[in-house]
Design a protein around this motif. Structure first.
Motif, PDB file in Angstrom:
ATOM      1  N   LYS A  98       0.841  -1.198   0.000  1.00 47.53           N
ATOM      2  CA  LYS A  98       0.000   0.000   0.000  1.00 47.53           C
ATOM      3  C   LYS A  98       0.871   1.242   0.000  1.00 47.53           C
ATOM      4  CE  LYS A  98      -0.623  -0.061   5.017  1.00 47.53           C
ATOM      5  NZ  LYS A  98      -1.592  -0.168   6.100  1.00 47.53           N
ATOM      6  N   LYS A  99       0.278   2.354  -0.446  1.00 46.42           N
ATOM      7  CA  LYS A  99       1.012   3.609  -0.576  1.00 46.42           C
ATOM      8  C   LYS A  99       0.005   4.748  -0.500  1.00 46.42           C
ATOM      9  CE  LYS A  99       3.867   5.898  -4.065  1.00 46.42           C
ATOM     10  NZ  LYS A  99       4.499   5.730  -5.369  1.00 46.42           N
ATOM     11  N   TYR A 100       0.457   5.912  -0.030  1.00 51.61           N
ATOM     12  CA  TYR A 100      -0.409   7.084  -0.032  1.00 51.61           C
ATOM     13  C   TYR A 100      -0.465   7.677  -1.435  1.00 51.61           C
ATOM     14  CZ  TYR A 100      -0.583   7.076   5.032  1.00 51.61           C
ATOM     15  OH  TYR A 100      -0.798   6.723   6.335  1.00 51.61           O
ATOM     16  N   GLY A 101      -1.667   8.084  -1.833  1.00 53.22           N
ATOM     17  CA  GLY A 101      -1.871   8.685  -3.146  1.00 53.22           C
ATOM     18  C   GLY A 101      -2.983   9.713  -3.057  1.00 53.22           C
ATOM     19  N   GLU A 102      -3.724   9.867  -4.143  1.00 53.68           N
ATOM     20  CA  GLU A 102      -4.814  10.838  -4.192  1.00 53.68           C
ATOM     21  C   GLU A 102      -5.940  10.431  -3.248  1.00 53.68           C
ATOM     22  OE1 GLU A 102      -7.940  12.721  -7.415  1.00 53.68           O
ATOM     23  OE2 GLU A 102      -6.295  11.488  -8.108  1.00 53.68           O
ATOM     24  N   ASN A 103      -6.554  11.419  -2.626  1.00 51.43           N
ATOM     25  CA  ASN A 103      -7.651  11.202  -1.697  1.00 51.43           C
ATOM     26  C   ASN A 103      -8.899  10.773  -2.463  1.00 51.43           C
ATOM     27  OD1 ASN A 103      -9.736  11.411   0.178  1.00 51.43           O
ATOM     28  ND2 ASN A 103      -8.825  13.181   1.170  1.00 51.43           N
ATOM     29  N   VAL A 104      -9.455   9.621  -2.103  1.00 45.18           N
ATOM     30  CA  VAL A 104     -10.688   9.126  -2.714  1.00 45.18           C
ATOM     31  C   VAL A 104     -11.679   8.860  -1.593  1.00 45.18           C
ATOM     32  CG1 VAL A 104     -11.758   7.288  -4.069  1.00 45.18           C
ATOM     33  CG2 VAL A 104      -9.457   8.066  -4.643  1.00 45.18           C
ATOM     34  N   GLY A 105     -12.710   9.656  -1.505  1.00 47.94           N
ATOM     35  CA  GLY A 105     -13.733   9.468  -0.483  1.00 47.94           C
ATOM     36  C   GLY A 105     -13.194   9.542   0.934  1.00 47.94           C
ATOM     37  N   GLY A 106     -12.199  10.386   1.169  1.00 46.63           N
ATOM     38  CA  GLY A 106     -11.634  10.535   2.495  1.00 46.63           C
ATOM     39  C   GLY A 106     -10.527   9.538   2.829  1.00 46.63           C
ATOM     40  N   ASN A 107     -10.105   8.748   1.853  1.00 45.12           N
ATOM     41  CA  ASN A 107      -9.064   7.738   2.076  1.00 45.12           C
ATOM     42  C   ASN A 107      -7.932   7.969   1.080  1.00 45.12           C
ATOM     43  OD1 ASN A 107      -7.529   5.436   2.499  1.00 45.12           O
ATOM     44  ND2 ASN A 107      -9.298   4.086   2.619  1.00 45.12           N
ATOM     45  N   ARG A 108      -6.710   8.209   1.584  1.00 46.29           N
ATOM     46  CA  ARG A 108      -5.552   8.465   0.714  1.00 46.29           C
ATOM     47  C   ARG A 108      -4.755   7.212   0.397  1.00 46.29           C
ATOM     48  NH1 ARG A 108      -1.724  11.954   3.401  1.00 46.29           N
ATOM     49  NH2 ARG A 108      -0.546  11.541   1.518  1.00 46.29           N
ATOM     50  N   VAL A 109      -5.128   6.075   0.941  1.00 46.83           N
ATOM     51  CA  VAL A 109      -4.364   4.846   0.743  1.00 46.83           C
ATOM     52  C   VAL A 109      -4.782   4.172  -0.566  1.00 46.83           C
ATOM     53  CG1 VAL A 109      -3.831   2.568   1.705  1.00 46.83           C
ATOM     54  CG2 VAL A 109      -4.133   4.528   3.224  1.00 46.83           C
ATOM     55  N   TRP A 110      -3.791   3.679  -1.298  1.00 42.75           N
ATOM     56  CA  TRP A 110      -4.002   2.919  -2.523  1.00 42.75           C
ATOM     57  C   TRP A 110      -3.288   1.589  -2.380  1.00 42.75           C
ATOM     58  CZ3 TRP A 110      -6.201   4.491  -7.383  1.00 42.75           C
ATOM     59  CH2 TRP A 110      -6.803   5.750  -7.349  1.00 42.75           C
ATOM     60  N   TYR A 111      -3.867   0.538  -2.950  1.00 40.19           N
ATOM     61  CA  TYR A 111      -3.265  -0.789  -2.922  1.00 40.19           C
ATOM     62  C   TYR A 111      -2.680  -1.128  -4.289  1.00 40.19           C
ATOM     63  CZ  TYR A 111      -5.778  -1.675   1.446  1.00 40.19           C
ATOM     64  OH  TYR A 111      -6.251  -1.624   2.736  1.00 40.19           O
ATOM     65  N   ARG A 112      -1.444  -1.609  -4.257  1.00 37.96           N
ATOM     66  CA  ARG A 112      -0.821  -2.112  -5.484  1.00 37.96           C
ATOM     67  C   ARG A 112      -1.164  -3.586  -5.596  1.00 37.96           C
ATOM     68  NH1 ARG A 112       5.577  -2.517  -6.929  1.00 37.96           N
ATOM     69  NH2 ARG A 112       5.272  -3.483  -8.955  1.00 37.96           N
ATOM     70  N   LEU A 113      -1.775  -3.965  -6.702  1.00 43.87           N
ATOM     71  CA  LEU A 113      -2.160  -5.352  -6.891  1.00 43.87           C
ATOM     72  C   LEU A 113      -0.939  -6.197  -7.223  1.00 43.87           C
ATOM     73  CD1 LEU A 113      -5.454  -4.893  -8.919  1.00 43.87           C
ATOM     74  CD2 LEU A 113      -5.165  -5.184  -6.460  1.00 43.87           C
ATOM     75  N   ALA A 114      -0.980  -7.444  -6.838  1.00 45.37           N
ATOM     76  CA  ALA A 114       0.121  -8.362  -7.099  1.00 45.37           C
ATOM     77  C   ALA A 114       0.265  -8.573  -8.595  1.00 45.37           C
ATOM     78  CB  ALA A 114      -0.142  -9.693  -6.401  1.00 45.37           C
TER      79      ALA A 114
END
Length: 154
Positions: A98-114
């Motif tokens: 996971k990594k911080y990125g653009e805010n989406v619906g109040g959540n800045r965390v993004w998951y990198r898929l395997a």
């Protein structure tokens, strides 16, 4: 004071008509779904093997897509990056980190898929860092419930 019979009948008829119209609209919503575009990514975990040591549990975290519609897979952790495809609701996905990125619906965390099998390989059998960055696939954590702990990307 009693209301005139006509007024009572008009109100009863009006509410009956509105109720029937609302029921018809609700029934129309349950028809066949909208056709999805042909570009799609189906990311699912293979069924659990009977041998507990056969699956690399420590390699990837698991998550479940909780969006109402298809979730876009992006090339970078931002909504302005290229859309690579979709992951469908209730799908299980393998999350690399996971990594911080653009805010989406109040959540800045993004998951990198395997990565898929062979993704990031440069033909010689070894993985190339530049090739692996080109194959990155990200989804917003706002729409994915992690089923196991997700580590941060390095």
């Amino acid at each position: 004071m009693l209301k005139p019979t006509r007024t009572v009948l008009a109100l009863a008829t009006g509410s009956l008509v509105l109720g029937l119209v609302a029921a018809g609209a609700a029934g129309a919503d349950e028809g066949p779904g909208q056709e999805l575009p042909p570009r799609e990514i189906i990311v699912g975990v293979q069924p659990w093997p009977s041998d507990p040591g056969a699956y690399p549990e420590d390699r990837y975290a698991l998550g479940r897509v909780v969006s109402k519609g298809p979730l876009k897979v992006r090339s970078k952790p931002t909504t302005h990056s290229q859309s690579l495809g979709y992951v469908y609701p209730r799908s299980r996905v393998e999350i690399a980190c996971k990594k911080y990125g653009e805010n989406v619906g109040g959540n800045r965390v993004w998951y990198r898929l395997a990565e898929r099998d062979g993704a990031g390989a440069n033909g010689s059998g070894r993985t190339d860092r530049a090739a692996s960055y080109e194959k990155e696939r990200w989804v917003s954590a706002r729409y994915v419930k992690n089923l196991s702990e997700v580590r941060y990307c390095r």
